[in-house]
Write a protein that holds these residues in place. Structure first.
Motif, PDB file in Angstrom:
ATOM      1  N   ARG A  66      50.201  73.888  32.456  1.00 13.43           N
ATOM      2  CA  ARG A  66      50.167  72.548  33.402  1.00 13.43           C
ATOM      3  C   ARG A  66      49.430  71.867  32.317  1.00 13.43           C
ATOM      4  N   ASN A  67      48.106  71.860  31.472  1.00 13.21           N
ATOM      5  CA  ASN A  67      47.294  70.976  31.212  1.00 13.21           C
ATOM      6  C   ASN A  67      48.323  70.736  29.743  1.00 13.21           C
ATOM      7  N   ILE A 109      52.145  68.000  29.187  1.00 18.89           N
ATOM      8  CA  ILE A 109      52.405  67.252  29.130  1.00 18.89           C
ATOM      9  C   ILE A 109      52.791  65.749  27.641  1.00 18.89           C
ATOM     10  N   TYR A 169      54.784  62.363  34.745  1.00 20.17           N
ATOM     11  CA  TYR A 169      53.329  62.405  34.150  1.00 20.17           C
ATOM     12  C   TYR A 169      52.421  62.289  35.224  1.00 20.17           C
ATOM     13  N   VAL A 175      52.631  65.384  37.029  1.00 20.66           N
ATOM     14  CA  VAL A 175      51.592  66.496  37.083  1.00 20.66           C
ATOM     15  C   VAL A 175      50.818  66.416  36.403  1.00 20.66           C
ATOM     16  N   ASP A 176      50.071  65.460  36.008  1.00 21.26           N
ATOM     17  CA  ASP A 176      48.858  64.769  36.172  1.00 21.26           C
ATOM     18  C   ASP A 176      47.879  64.177  37.473  1.00 21.26           C
ATOM     19  N   ARG A 214      45.055  62.323  36.771  1.00 24.61           N
ATOM     20  CA  ARG A 214      44.767  61.318  36.872  1.00 24.61           C
ATOM     21  C   ARG A 214      45.626  59.602  35.916  1.00 24.61           C
ATOM     22  N   ASN A 238      39.813  72.522  35.625  1.00 25.90           N
ATOM     23  CA  ASN A 238      40.901  71.962  35.389  1.00 25.90           C
ATOM     24  C   ASN A 238      41.248  70.665  36.051  1.00 25.90           C
ATOM     25  N   LEU A 295      43.481  69.630  36.498  1.00 23.07           N
ATOM     26  CA  LEU A 295      45.411  69.238  37.183  1.00 23.07           C
ATOM     27  C   LEU A 295      44.973  69.462  38.985  1.00 23.07           C
ATOM     28  N   TYR A 315      39.920  65.690  42.463  1.00 24.00           N
ATOM     29  CA  TYR A 315      39.993  66.016  41.319  1.00 24.00           C
ATOM     30  C   TYR A 315      39.062  65.639  40.544  1.00 24.00           C
TER      31      TYR A 315
END
Lengths: 334, 329
Positions: free
Chosen positions: A253-254, A257, A324, A327-328, A330, B106, B108, B153
């Motif tokens: 997953r990381n 992207i 994006y 998935v992330d 952030r 992690n 995510l 997170y």
């Protein structure tokens, strides 16, 4: 998120407007005269002139462009010079054929490419790594037409495993509803036809998907290598997770992207770039439709066809940008 | 005295490099008893982190090779254990926390998922129970609004909070040993003190033994009962915190203590031990500290001294000075 999507869609307008100007200018810069192509070289100058007037090709360029844009804004893609049919209805089946082919090619590219990249990264410098990266290198450098011909020769002609051209059996026509034959046959419950369609997809799909597959494999590998060195992967291992858990839950997953970006770009490229594959495999797709229109100087078809591809290209990349954020955590769009 | 939990005997961990195989850990003997807090002290590159990763068997094999010795955990040699067994040990019987709380989680996955995951790997618990236990663990490590944090997170938390989360992950399966690899180095001083306090409290409450890896003798004084000082892949001195801090016998330990800034002394410059830790493989023979030692004698360059008792049986040092003293006595 929704606001962002709407803003991005609005930003599409100037992009597409710019596209119309560029395409409009470029195709009129190509030498050749639609009237001559349609009527043939031996036609009289008078009849050619009459046709030009009928098609309004004798007007100044800005008048022609204004005319085209006005119709476009009211949703009219224009009519084909050759067939006299409205392009909006004519282009549908071609577009569906290309969408089906590219989707299949991308599916192949993603499944094979991502997994090859993962294993290569996990077993860095192993024979598998060397072999798959060699294949990836050969894959990106392989001319599509050569690969397509080789596939036809080996799998269709010699081994007779798979059909060499077309989308389906011409003696057993498919009731097209969506134009995506895999879906149409499934909805109709014709599993025999579904199988035939699938067989027809394999060779052109692989020919078209090989370059993206190779690019995705290399991207996944380098991205995974970077992620596998990170601290949180060490944490995951220290928790007692299995290898598969570490790779698929934490690393992939990381690492995904940058791979997602490549997938979006390649998908867009394939939509318009399938001309070679479509020609070799007699695939009635939009690439060939536009290619034929270029040969015939069928200006409206070229303009609308390219516009649609550009629109899809931007749409897919918008979709990637929105993914994006999925998935992330952030990344957030406001 | 509590039974020994972890026993390293003559551990050798080597790394394959372009210059051949180099020993990063070169014959370490170390015992940690149940419930005890032991400090492992040394400069960067002395082999303390490699020792800890060797215990967890987390070094990249075959690049890293366990060239000899044994790591006995509750009597079982982990160096001979199968990977399947090691997965049961990691995170369950021996846990580890790391120096970089900012990057050790992690990005995510939510905090709750990352704590619950450890539990679900080792215990037959469902998703819901794991989530509830995660919140409970967050409370235990002193995180306010634990329910909210469980859904957050990592990037939404501060460094200190993240290290607390790491501790929660490490302790949720109630391991017998916690290896802490410089857990406070990257944190502010006030946060450092809080984290050390937390570790001390948890050690008292749960009886989890702690192997505290650090280069900071202040941390050792605060937290540990026993200290092991490492230099260039070998133990140079070990003993109780009191003995080591008040009566250091090895010149390296003395140097380390002298280089701590003090408020009650006026000094122009802070003391620093001259030179650097030799790179593995660069050591030919003799005492490894000799090139940097102000007491170096001819014998120091020729023969490696043994780790022998000085003053008290539990206080041992690897230095020719001690041997000379003993002969004089």
């Amino acid at each position: 998120m929704l606001n962002y999507a709407i803003r991005r869609l609005l930003m599409l307008v100037p992009v597409l407007l710019g596209m119309t100007v560029i395409v409009f200018m470029i195709i009129r810069a190509i030498p050749g005269d639609p009237a001559e192509v349609i009527l043939g070289e031996k036609a009289s100058p008078q009849s050619k002139e009459a046709l030009r007037q009928e098609l309004k090709l004798d007007e100044p360029l800005y008048v022609q462009y204004g005319d085209y844009l006005g119709k476009l804004l009211s949703g009219d893609l224009g009519k084909s010079i050759r067939s006299k049919e409205p392009i909006a209805t004519e282009i549908g089946p071609y577009l569906a054929a290309t969408l089906e082919l590219t989707a299949f090619a991308m599916l192949f590219a993603i499944v094979v490419g991502v997994n090859a990249g993962i294993v290569s990264a996990w077993r860095q410098n192993s024979w598998f790594d060397y072999a798959s990266m060699l294949i990836a290198l050969v894959g990106v450098s392989m001319p599509i037409f050569w690969l397509g011909l080789m596939e036809q020769w080996i799998f269709a002609l010699e081994l007779k495993w798979l059909p060499s051209i077309g989308r389906a059996n011409p003696r057993d026509p498919i009731d097209a509803v969506t134009g995506l034959y895999l879906i149409d046959t499934l909805v109709a419950g014709r599993f025999d036809q579904f199988g035939t369609v699938l067989k027809h997809l394999v060779l052109p799909g692989i020919a078209l998907g090989t370059i993206p597959m190779a690019i995705i494999a290399r991207m996944t590998r380098s991205s995974m290598l970077e992620v596998l060195r990170s601290d949180y992967i060490r944490t995951a291992k220290a928790k007692g997770l299995s290898q598969l858990g570490v790779i698929y839950k934490h690393a992939l997953r990381n690492a995904f992207i940058p791979v997602l970006t490549v997938i979006g770009l390649q998908f867009g490229l394939l939509l318009g770039g399938a001309v070679l594959t479509e020609t070799i495999f007699a695939w009635p797709g939009i690439g060939r439709y536009i290619f034929d229109a270029i040969s015939a100087r069928d200006y409206p078809v070229i303009q609308s066809g390219i516009l649609i591809i550009a629109f899809l290209f931007v749409l897919i990349n918008l979709l990637v940008d929105l993914l994006y954020a999925a998935v992330d955590p952030r990344i957030s769009y406001k | 005295m509590a039974p020994s939990l972890l026993e390293l005997t003559d551990l050798h961990t080597h790394f394959a490099t372009d210059r051949g195989e180099l020993p990063a850990v070169d014959g370490i003997d170390l015992t940690i008893r149940s419930g005890e807090i032991v400090g492992i002290v040394g400069e960067s590159g002395c082999g303390k982190s490699v020792t800890s990763l060797s215990i967890m068997r987390l070094l990249p094999e075959p690049l890293a090779r366990y060239a000899g010795g044994s790591i006995r955990f509750k009597g079982e040699d982990l160096l001979r254990a199968k990977e399947k067994r090691m997965k049961q040990v990691r995170g369950n019987e021996i846990s580890m926390i790391f120096q970089e709380p900012m990057t050790s989680l992690n990005p995510l996955l939510t905090i709750g998922e990352q704590i619950g995951e450890t539990l679900r790997v080792h215990r037959p618990v469902g998703r819901k129970d794991a989530a509830a236990k995660a919140v409970e663990m967050l409370r235990k490590v002193g995180i306010p609004r634990a329910e909210g944090v469980a859904k957050a997170y990592p990037h939404q938390l501060s460094g200190g909070m993240r290290q607390r989360v790491m501790i929660a992950i490490a302790l949720c399966c109630e391991p017998e040993l916690l290896i802490a690899d410089e857990p406070t180095t990257a944190l502010d001083v006030t946060i450092q003190a809080q984290i050390l306090d937390l570790m001390k409290t948890l050690n008292r409450e749960t009886g989890t033994a702690i192997m505290m890896i650090t280069h900071d003798l202040g941390v050792v004084a605060e937290l540990c009962e026993r200290v092991v000082v490492m230099y260039a892949g070998k133990i140079v001195e070990e003993g109780s915190v009191h003995d080591i801090l008040t009566d250091p016998r090895h010149p390296y330990t003395q140097g380390l203590i002298r280089s701590i800034p003090r408020l009650d002394e006026e000094r122009e410059r802070l003391y620093s031990i001259p030179g650097q830790v030799p790179r593995p493989g660069a050591i030919a023979q003799g005492c490894r500290f000799a090139p940097r030692c102000e007491h170096a004698m001819p014998i120091c360059g020729e023969q490696l001294p043994e780790l022998i008792a000085c003053a008290r049986p539990a206080h041992r040092s690897r230095c020719w000075l001690n041997t000379a003293q003993e002969v004089a006595n």
